[in-house]
Motif scaffolding. Structure first.
Motif, short mmCIF file in Angstrom:
data_model
loop_
_atom_site.label_atom_id
_atom_site.label_comp_id
_atom_site.label_asym_id
_atom_site.label_seq_id
_atom_site.Cartn_x
_atom_site.Cartn_y
_atom_site.Cartn_z
N UNK A 1 0.79 -1.14 -0.06
CA UNK A 1 -0.08 0.05 -0.05
C UNK A 1 0.73 1.31 0.05
N UNK A 2 1.95 1.08 0.92
CA UNK A 2 2.89 2.56 1.09
C UNK A 2 3.48 2.75 -0.47
N UNK A 3 3.90 1.70 -1.08
CA UNK A 3 4.81 1.75 -2.29
C UNK A 3 3.77 2.22 -3.33
N UNK A 4 2.43 1.63 -3.69
CA UNK A 4 1.64 1.90 -4.76
C UNK A 4 0.81 2.98 -4.57
N UNK A 5 0.21 3.15 -3.43
CA UNK A 5 -0.94 4.06 -3.10
C UNK A 5 -0.55 5.49 -3.79
N UNK A 6 0.50 6.05 -3.19
CA UNK A 6 0.66 7.67 -3.60
C UNK A 6 0.88 7.80 -5.07
N UNK A 7 1.49 6.92 -5.84
CA UNK A 7 1.56 7.07 -7.37
C UNK A 7 0.24 6.71 -7.96
N UNK A 8 -0.51 5.84 -7.52
CA UNK A 8 -1.93 5.52 -8.10
C UNK A 8 -2.55 6.67 -7.78
N UNK A 9 -2.68 7.34 -6.50
CA UNK A 9 -3.61 8.40 -6.21
C UNK A 9 -3.36 9.50 -7.12
N UNK A 10 -1.92 9.89 -7.39
CA UNK A 10 -1.66 11.02 -8.08
C UNK A 10 -2.07 10.90 -9.48
N UNK A 11 -1.65 9.57 -10.02
CA UNK A 11 -1.98 9.42 -11.48
C UNK A 11 -3.64 9.48 -11.62
N UNK A 12 -4.24 8.89 -10.68
CA UNK A 12 -5.81 8.80 -11.03
C UNK A 12 -6.25 10.20 -11.00
N UNK A 13 -5.94 11.06 -9.98
CA UNK A 13 -6.54 12.35 -9.90
C UNK A 13 -6.18 13.28 -11.23
N UNK A 14 -4.87 13.18 -11.48
CA UNK A 14 -4.56 14.13 -12.27
C UNK A 14 -4.59 13.62 -13.74
N UNK A 15 -4.58 12.36 -14.01
CA UNK A 15 -4.20 11.78 -15.38
C UNK A 15 -5.78 11.48 -15.96
N UNK A 16 -6.15 10.38 -15.24
CA UNK A 16 -7.60 9.77 -15.39
C UNK A 16 -8.77 10.62 -15.33
N UNK A 17 -8.82 10.90 -14.25
CA UNK A 17 -10.18 11.51 -13.87
C UNK A 17 -10.24 12.67 -14.75
N UNK A 18 -9.40 13.73 -15.01
CA UNK A 18 -9.72 14.69 -15.62
C UNK A 18 -10.50 14.44 -17.20
N UNK A 19 -9.97 13.11 -17.68
CA UNK A 19 -10.56 13.10 -19.03
C UNK A 19 -12.16 12.71 -19.13
N UNK A 20 -12.54 12.19 -17.84
CA UNK A 20 -14.18 12.28 -17.66
C UNK A 20 -14.82 13.47 -17.44
N UNK A 21 -14.11 14.42 -16.56
CA UNK A 21 -14.52 15.63 -16.69
C UNK A 21 -14.62 16.53 -17.92
N UNK A 22 -13.51 16.17 -18.69
CA UNK A 22 -13.53 16.76 -20.00
C UNK A 22 -14.81 16.58 -20.96
N UNK A 23 -15.10 14.97 -20.90
CA UNK A 23 -15.96 14.72 -21.61
C UNK A 23 -17.41 15.23 -21.08
N UNK A 24 -17.53 15.25 -19.56
CA UNK A 24 -18.80 16.16 -19.10
C UNK A 24 -18.80 17.47 -19.47
#
Lengths: 300, 294
Positions: free
Chosen positions: B12-35
């Motif tokens: 969790x410690x190793x993966x979670x920070x990268x995963x969270x950052x990546x999701x919020x900054x790269x993935x989520x905005x695409x859905x926002x853009x579509x909306x």
């Protein structure tokens, strides 16, 4: 002695039954000389604009505009550089660029190392899915995220801070970094960790003391990659930061030019200052830089 | 060992920070853009949902010239594939055949690739400057005054001028990728071809290029997608002008959002660009892999 050589030569000629070989040889030589000259001309085309930039950064408008267009400066006006650094704010931009780029490289490397290690070596169900999820990110163009990121950063009151660009730079550097690092980790034998395990190390010690030092070559590749993308990035930096105190070199020089178009010398000096770190890095690591970028292309 | 590598807290410690950052900054905005792209929204008042209207307006009853920006990006793509890549391929093939100064040439050709687009844009704006620029000064100097042009200031010449700079900057990149691929072809293949009496040209056409197809395909994709997404260089050199002559979709998107505050409409452009890139990537892969099979 001489005769012997002659016969051998004749024999060789005969073997290949190439009567026109001498002609062929001169033709070949002409062609290769021609190619060499063409390559040289192309090299000049690639370098000349940069040479011109370098020289006009030391000239005044009189020389640049006609007095001495392509020659070396008659007087080397170092004052252009001083002017750019002080009144042109280039020193501030340079410091900002260094802060942003170094932070991005350090944070990216750390996150890439830890997450890649967990994905490749540690045992958990979703490791494969997580890797694919990260790699999908390579296909996301930054344009698509620009406005939503702007809104998100505004919401968290991060606009107009170094973090406003460091955070996106890191996030967008993760996929390619993880791709390179996971590939690299596969090549490290597992026995090393097993041996350490017998000694009773904790997982953090195994990672920090054993694996992290081994990762150095891959970290170098990732750092070069990250350096290039963050040092040169324009769109995010131009959108998320508008205070002169915080601008990075690319944006800073861009706005400096728009405000003060009249004197080319100091602007040229600013451009040279923005380029010099990259060129130095390239000269020192040229092989590594080329390899890193090929790797990114082939894998991406 | 198993216990060590199965340590859930460490994972969790190793993966979670990268995963969270990546999701919020790269993935989520695409859905926002579509909306966002389905809203009529100026960023201040609450947006109203308009469905696909923004997309329709990109092409039907369009007033801001979006179709022309798409055409411009297509022109850049065609020129890149038709002119830039063949030159890069030629250079790569020559350099891979152990010519004198191979390494130096390779290093020199690659230099523009690593330099910031802002610097290159600024530099070339000065080269093209109609009054004081290097190009016109040199042309006048050698008595070719008649060839001196307005370059970036001319609506007819500007796009071509921009393209020249794109070639100048990225040719080394394509060259290097192709070069690496040409180098990886085993020298035995070359030698046996030479013994069989093939000349260099035949070897290039019949052996090297077919073997390099996969990497050429990568370069074609990069050149096309790069043209569709091009922003920095044009933004710095012309800002899309003069009179929209060099405007590409990304620039219009940028001005729509940040100058005209048409958040929804601009987002529709962003989504259009992504979809366009995806479609072309898949299409080029399909088209060119058929070729490889033959």
């Amino acid at each position: 002695m001489k005769d012997k050589k002659m016969t051998r030569y004749d024999l060789k000629m005969d073997n290949q039954t190439e009567f026109y070989r001498p002609l062929n040889k001169t033709l070949k030589k002409t062609v290769s000389t021609f190619i060499f000259i063409a390559l040289c001309i192309f090299a000049v085309i690639q370098l000349f604009p940069l040479y011109w930039l370098m020289t006009f950064s030391f000239k005044d408008n009189y020389e640049i505009f006609g007095g001495n267009v392509i020659g070396l400066p008659q007087v080397w006006r170092v004052s252009n550089y001083i002017k750019a650094l002080t009144s042109g704010n280039v020193l501030v931009f340079l410091i900002n660029s260094v802060i942003v780029t170094v932070s991005t490289i350090v944070i990216t490397s750390l996150l890439v190392c830890t997450s890649s290690y967990a994905i490749v070596r540690m045992k958990w169900k979703l490791s494969g899915v997580t890797l694919v999820y990260f790699l999908v990110g390579m296909m996301v163009p930054i344009h698509a995220t620009l406005l939503p990121l702007f809104m998100i950063l505004r919401k968290f009151k991060l606009l107009n801070s170094h973090l406003a660009i460091i955070i996106p730079y890191v996030a967008f550097a993760l996929p390619i970094g993880i791709l390179i690092m996971t590939g690299f980790l596969e090549s490290i034998p597992k026995e090393l960790e097993e041996a350490a395990c017998i000694d009773g190390c904790s997982i953090y010690k195994v990672f920090g003391k054993l694996i992290l030092p081994l990762m150095r070559p891959a970290i170098a590749t990732i750092s070069i990659f990250t350096y290039m993308s963050s040092w040169n990035e324009l769109m995010f930096a131009n959108t998320f930061i508008n205070s002169d105190r915080l601008k990075t070199l690319t944006v800073g020089i861009f706005s400096m030019v728009n405000e003060n178009e009249t004197e080319w010398g100091p602007i040229g000096a600013g451009l040279v200052i923005a380029t010099l770190p990259t060129i130095i890095m390239y000269i020192v690591f040229s092989g590594q830089v080329q390899k890193s970028l090929i790797m990114g292309a082939v894998k991406g | 060992m198993q216990k060590l590598l199965g340590n859930k807290k460490a994972i969790f410690l190793f993966v979670f920070p990268a995963l969270l950052l990546f999701t919020v900054i790269v993935i989520v905005p695409i859905f926002f853009s579509v909306y966002y792209s389905m809203l009529d929204w100026d960023g201040i008042a609450k947006g109203t949902f308009v469905g696909f209207n923004n997309y329709i307006r990109l092409f039907q009853n369009n007033t801001d010239g979006f179709p022309r920006t798409v055409l411009n990006s297509f022109i850049l793509a065609i020129l890149s594939v038709g002119i830039q890549l063949p030159i890069a391929l030629t250079l790569a093939l020559i350099l891979a055949r152990e010519v004198r100064g191979e390494k130096i040439f390779r290093t020199i050709y690659f230099i523009p690739v690593i330099i910031s687009t802002v610097v290159i844009g600024q530099l070339w704006t000065r080269i093209y400057n109609p009054d004081y620029g290097l190009l016109n000064t040199v042309l006048r100097g050698i008595g070719l005054e008649s060839l001196a042009g307005r370059w970036l200031a001319s609506t007819e010449q500007a796009l071509g001028c921009v393209f020249v700079v794109i070639v100048w900057q990225y040719i080394g990149y394509h060259m290097l990728i192709m070069y690496a691929s040409a180098k990886s072809i085993s020298s035995e293949i070359y030698e046996s071809a030479l013994i069989d009496g093939a000349n260099e040209l035949t070897i290039a056409m019949r052996i090297s290029i077919p073997l390099m197809k996969p990497i050429i395909r990568v370069c074609v994709i990069f050149a096309v997608i790069g043209s569709f997404k091009s922003f920095d260089l044009i933004y710095v050199m012309t800002g899309g002008g003069p009179l929209h002559a060099t405007e590409v979709p990304t620039i219009l998107m940028y001005t729509s959002i940040f100058a005209k505050y048409r958040y929804g409409y601009g987002s529709a452009m962003a989504i259009f660009i992504i979809v366009e890139c995806l479609v072309f990537t898949v299409a080029i892969k399909k088209l060119m892999s058929k070729d490889v099979m033959e």
